[in-house]
Write a protein that holds these residues in place. Structure first.
Motif, PDB file in Angstrom:
ATOM      1  N   MET B  54       0.828  -1.211   0.000  1.00  6.14           N
ATOM      2  CA  MET B  54       0.000   0.000   0.000  1.00  6.14           C
ATOM      3  C   MET B  54       0.855   1.251   0.000  1.00  6.14           C
ATOM      4  N   HIS B  57       1.702   2.981  -3.124  1.00  9.69           N
ATOM      5  CA  HIS B  57       0.577   3.447  -3.954  1.00  9.69           C
ATOM      6  C   HIS B  57       0.012   4.734  -3.419  1.00  9.69           C
ATOM      7  N   TRP B  59      -3.380   5.655  -2.419  1.00  5.87           N
ATOM      8  CA  TRP B  59      -4.453   4.715  -2.124  1.00  5.87           C
ATOM      9  C   TRP B  59      -5.587   5.468  -1.425  1.00  5.87           C
ATOM     10  N   PRO B  65      -6.482   2.543  -6.494  1.00  7.04           N
ATOM     11  CA  PRO B  65      -5.114   2.846  -6.065  1.00  7.04           C
ATOM     12  C   PRO B  65      -4.215   3.026  -7.287  1.00  7.04           C
ATOM     13  N   GLY B 280      -2.356   5.176   1.516  1.00  4.27           N
ATOM     14  CA  GLY B 280      -1.019   4.820   1.045  1.00  4.27           C
ATOM     15  C   GLY B 280       0.045   5.554   1.842  1.00  4.27           C
TER      16      GLY B 280
END
Lengths: 366, 311
Positions: B54, B57, B59, B65, B280
């Motif tokens: 995560m 990214h 997100w 994402p 993220g």
């Protein structure tokens, strides 16, 4: 001797005296009115079965337990309520109690370090003690990296470095194997010879007591049974307990009765032991004869019949285990000429001086 | 060894079943650790992997994402709010650890030896540990309330202060108030760890030191302290990692105030992830915090390492 002089600045040693010392743990009285005088420079061994209070007595002298009643003096000074560090003692513990996080040198020098002595002096004393105890090569090791015998020597070294008036040993050899125990025993005896300090040593092993002591204190159930030199205790025990505790193999105890003016075991007369008072006809008593004092009887001598059961050949001597009269176990030391085959019948006797008599109360009849 | 087996069949025949048995024992061992391993994998390894994934990214809560590589991490370097929060967390950790271990050691020394009533005190000191952090914080928030609580009205009643004092309104009193709450709540836990360490020191060592002439403080300094090093290290690591992850108490009692001065690292992560929904970025912050904790624990373990003594 000269090496030891490096360790100990000046020779001072002190006697220890206990006066009517009692100790209670809660409601249990573990020591009963102990009176004891230990001369300066003496090697005294407290011996007795487990639970007899010998270790407690030592811990009272060390100051690790509080005295309930009575007084303890070391070198004439009343130390009953003094701190352990102010009694002029050093102690070697059964578990050695070496500080596991310190090196051998740090262990030995700890007492001087906390007393704030200069590093150089500490190093000097530690080196001298290590030299005496052959520990020089191990000074940087930790206790965990040493063998049992080496740890024992470190514990003794820690005591020596403190330069005490009195050394206390609490069953110091009981964690060693048999061979090492003999070796360390000799080493401790040698140490006492060269240091000349008062030493108090606790053990349950009567062999250790006999070999090391100038004076043995036999304890049972929190009471002193007898105090004396090893030879006194061996030759002239005050009671059945001391007679049975000192000496290996144990003294033979045979129930006897006075009949027709003679002490008889199972009806067989023994030589007259020459007691001070004549025993009345029908008196029951215990006769104690050590295995090494029994011998095959000459024809015509007063003697008891012994039926051989089995023999232990130990090289120099042989112990013959047999039965006297009706089922009384008896051990005697014999030489090789004696036929020890099972079932063999022997007439055995002892010199009058070697026969000890004890009353039914367990006390010696002299 | 095909030809030796034909010459000495007996010698070869024996090891074979034994080897098979050992191999099956290996599988059996694996079976036993499987439940524990499954827990670690499901609740630690997989979430850790997901967090790392995560953190690479952008997100958002809704929407797709987007892979942005290490952008979150480079942004983090310039995030003064995070570094401030981390700085505050370190400050809190130092205060809480010193307070906790100090108080815990004193309590442990008090209740270490068996004596009359010791069981009662052990229980009493440990009792706050079993209350939840949230409930303890709520209790403390109420006690600290300037109007309806205990501290301020009490101080006024006994004449300590002339007017109500809101201890949660300024940074200093607020910070120390929370720290004291944590010490009250957690000291019992560390007390138990240190007490077990103290109790495992053989009485012989202390007696030998007494005979060696060591005074009480010297026995403590040279014998007791070094010998409780291992349980002390455990308490220290639990204490430091617990304090570095502090969140509930500051969220519930102070809500990060006054003036956002008591926002801890986890509190900041919480804000980024679940208030601003930058999941993220929050994940990236978490990874960095984890790395910091790992380094801290490694340093502590090294400093307090056992230097190979055995008893």
């Amino acid at each position: 001797m000269t090496r030891m002089d490096n360790v100990l600045g000046e020779r001072r040693t002190s006697g220890v005296s206990l006066e009517a010392v009692s100790k209670w743990f809660g409601n249990v009285k573990v020591l009963h009115d102990i009176d004891l005088d230990i001369q300066s420079g003496e090697f005294v061994v407290f011996v007795g079965p487990s639970g007899c209070g010998k270790s407690t007595l030592l811990r009272l002298i060390a100051g690790l337990e509080e005295v309930t009643e009575g007084e303890i003096r070391i070198g004439g000074r009343d130390v009953t309520d003094a701190d352990p560090s102010n009694r002029g003692i050093a102690m070697v513990f059964q578990t050695y109690a070496l500080y596991p996080h310190m090196s051998v040198a740090e262990n030995m020098g700890f007492g001087l370090k906390v007393a704030g002595r200069p590093k150089q002096e500490i190093a000097g004393k530690v080196a001298a003690a290590a030299d005496v105890l052959r520990l020089t090569d191990y000074l940087d090791r930790r206790p965990g990296q040493l063998s049992g015998g080496q740890r024992q020597r470190v514990a003794i070294g820690r005591a020596i470095v403190r330069d005490p008036d009195v050394f206390l040993f609490d069953e110091p050899l009981s964690n060693l194997d048999a061979e090492l125990r003999v070796e360390m025993r000799i080493e401790i005896a040698r140490l006492h010879q060269s240091l000349g300090n008062t030493m108090i040593y606790v053990t349950h092993d009567q062999t250790e007591a006999m070999t090391l002591a100038d004076k043995i204190v036999v304890l049972r159930g929190g009471r002193i049974e007898q105090v004396g030199s090893p030879t006194t205790l061996y030759d002239d025990p005050d009671n059945l307990f001391v007679a049975g505790f000192i000496g290996s193999p144990k003294m033979n105890f045979l129930p006897a009765e006075v009949r027709e003016g003679a002490i008889r075991v199972g009806g067989h007369p023994l030589p007259d032991p020459g007691l001070a008072a004549r025993l009345a006809e029908g008196t029951r008593l215990q006769v104690g004869i050590r295995p090494e004092h029994l011998r095959p009887a000459e024809p015509g001598e007063p003697a008891m019949p012994l039926t051989a059961q089995f023999a232990e050949f130990l090289g120099g001597t042989t112990y013959l285990y047999g039965i006297v009269g009706e089922g009384l176990d008896c051990v005697m030391e014999v030489d090789r000429s004696v036929d020890t085959k099972q079932g063999n019948q022997l007439n055995v006797t002892a010199a009058p001086d070697d026969i000890r008599c004890f009353g039914e109360d367990g006390l010696r009849i002299r | 060894m095909p030809d030796t087996s034909s010459k000495a069949p007996a010698a070869v025949a024996t090891p074979r079943p034994r080897r098979r048995r050992r191999r099956s024992a290996d599988w059996e061992g694996l079976l036993y650790v499987l439940p524990a391993a499954a827990l670690v994998i499901v609740f630690f390894m997989i979430p850790l992997g997901m967090t790392i994934w995560m953190s690479l990214h952008k997100w958002p809560l809704m929407g797709k994402p987007r892979w942005i590589g290490l952008d979150n991490y480079s942004r983090l370097l310039g995030d003064s709010d995070f570094w401030n929060a981390l700085g505050f967390t370190v400050q809190y950790t130092l205060a809480a650890t010193a307070g906790l271990l100090g108080v815990a050691l004193i309590l442990a020394l008090m209740v270490e030896r068996p004596a009359r009533g010791v069981a009662f005190y052990r229980t009493a000191y440990f009792l706050p540990v079993v209350t939840g952090f949230a409930s303890a914080s709520l209790l403390w928030a109420w006690l600290s309330n300037v109007d309806s609580g205990l501290f301020s009205p009490l101080a006024q009643t006994i004449g300590l202060t002339s007017e109500p004092v809101n201890i949660l309104a300024t940074f200093g009193p607020a910070f120390w108030s929370v720290t004291i709450m944590v010490v009250w709540k957690m000291a019992g836990f560390h007390m138990v760890i240190l007490m077990s360490g103290l109790q495992s020191i053989p009485a012989d060592y202390i007696e030998a030191a007494r005979i060696d002439g060591a005074k009480a403080h010297q026995r403590f300094r040279y014998i007791t302290l070094p010998l409780v090093r291992r349980p002390f290290a455990l308490a220290l690591i639990l204490c430091v990692s617990g304090s570095m992850l502090a969140f509930d108490q500051f969220y519930i009692i102070l809500s990060g105030g006054p003036q956002n001065q008591t926002v801890t690292a986890v509190y900041h992560i919480f804000n980024e992830s679940f208030v601003s929904f930058r999941l993220g970025y929050g994940a990236a912050l978490s990874v960095v915090l984890l790395a910091i904790l790992l380094v801290l624990s490694a340093i502590q373990l090294r400093l307090l390492r056992d230097r190979g003594e055995t008893r």
